[in-house]
Design an enzyme around this catalytic site. Structure first.
Site, short mmCIF file in Angstrom:
data_model
loop_
_atom_site.label_atom_id
_atom_site.label_comp_id
_atom_site.label_asym_id
_atom_site.label_seq_id
_atom_site.Cartn_x
_atom_site.Cartn_y
_atom_site.Cartn_z
N CYS A 155 24.45 -18.01 -34.41
CA CYS A 155 25.92 -18.00 -34.55
C CYS A 155 26.56 -17.83 -33.17
O CYS A 155 26.38 -16.79 -32.53
CB CYS A 155 26.30 -16.86 -35.49
N CYS A 158 28.48 -14.64 -32.51
CA CYS A 158 27.56 -13.50 -32.54
C CYS A 158 26.87 -13.34 -31.19
O CYS A 158 26.70 -12.23 -30.69
CB CYS A 158 26.51 -13.68 -33.64
#
Length: 225
Positions: A155, A158
């Site tokens: 991600c 992230c």
């Protein structure tokens, strides 16, 4: 006749232009070794978890809101190497990215299928059991301040948050509980975490704060005061 010839020439020029940006698996793998490469998988999360290229980020091109939200964390000035299962989605995604300021986007011709046919390995197959809800509840109740990080290595936001999380955990001596967004779906449902990254703070076992998306260091500090 002249119109037909002109149309044929334009089609040939378009195909040549596409070929310059779509490269076979061997050339794609070689290009990945350059510094500052950003590797992007535009398949679904389910496909991604069947195996992907090492260090790839994931943004599902079929879910436009997810795709646009995740790729905004990529650096437009650095190369993006992009792939999907067979080449269709990555071609469409790459076209949009080039038209919107990404200066160097390279597609893998034939996608993961071609990669596997060339005898190249994938990584990151989801394995092992999910984090159970009882184990999660035990973890968040065992500590004065607990930070739950719902995220994934694939991600983009992230990845961006990793140094911030590391710093706030060290600075405030927090207990960190990681929830894998690609696997721990039961826990995500139980705490109503819809997408990575989601951060939830617990104090003495009770939720006191949460935010979905990128969080600044100051936001974390303010929440913990």
């Amino acid at each position: 006749m002249k119109k037909m010839l002109l149309a044929a020439c334009l089609l040939l020029a378009a195909l040549v232009g596409l070929a310059q940006n779509a490269v076979p698996a061997d050339a794609f793998e070689k290009g990945m070794q350059q510094p500052d490469i950003q590797l992007l998988d535009v398949r679904t999360a389910k496909e991604f978890n069947t195996g992907h290229l090492q260090d790839a980020l994931q943004a599902d091109f079929t879910k436009k809101s997810e795709f646009f939200d995740r790729i905004k964390y990529l650096d437009k000035s650095k190369p993006v190497y992009i792939y999907c299962l067979s080449g269709g989605r990555s071609t469409a995604a790459a076209k949009w990215m080039r038209e919107n300021g990404y200066t160097q986007v390279v597609e893998m011709e034939g996608g993961v299928i071609a990669w596997k046919q060339a005898g190249k390995a994938l990584t990151g197959v989801a394995a092992g059991p999910q984090l159970s809800i009882p184990d999660f509840e035990k973890a968040v109740s065992n500590g004065k301040w607990v930070l739950v990080d719902v995220g994934a290595t694939w991600c983009p936001p992230c990845r961006k948050m990793e140094p911030v999380v590391k710093q706030i955990v060290k600075e405030k001596q927090l207990k960190l509980v990681n929830v894998d967004a690609g696997k721990d779906t039961d826990v995500m449902n139980s705490i109503n975490a819809k997408a990575p990254p989601t951060f939830v703070l617990y104090k003495d076992g009770k939720e006191v704060w949460r935010k979905e998306g990128v969080v600044t260091l100051e936001e974390f500090r303010s929440a913990i005061r």
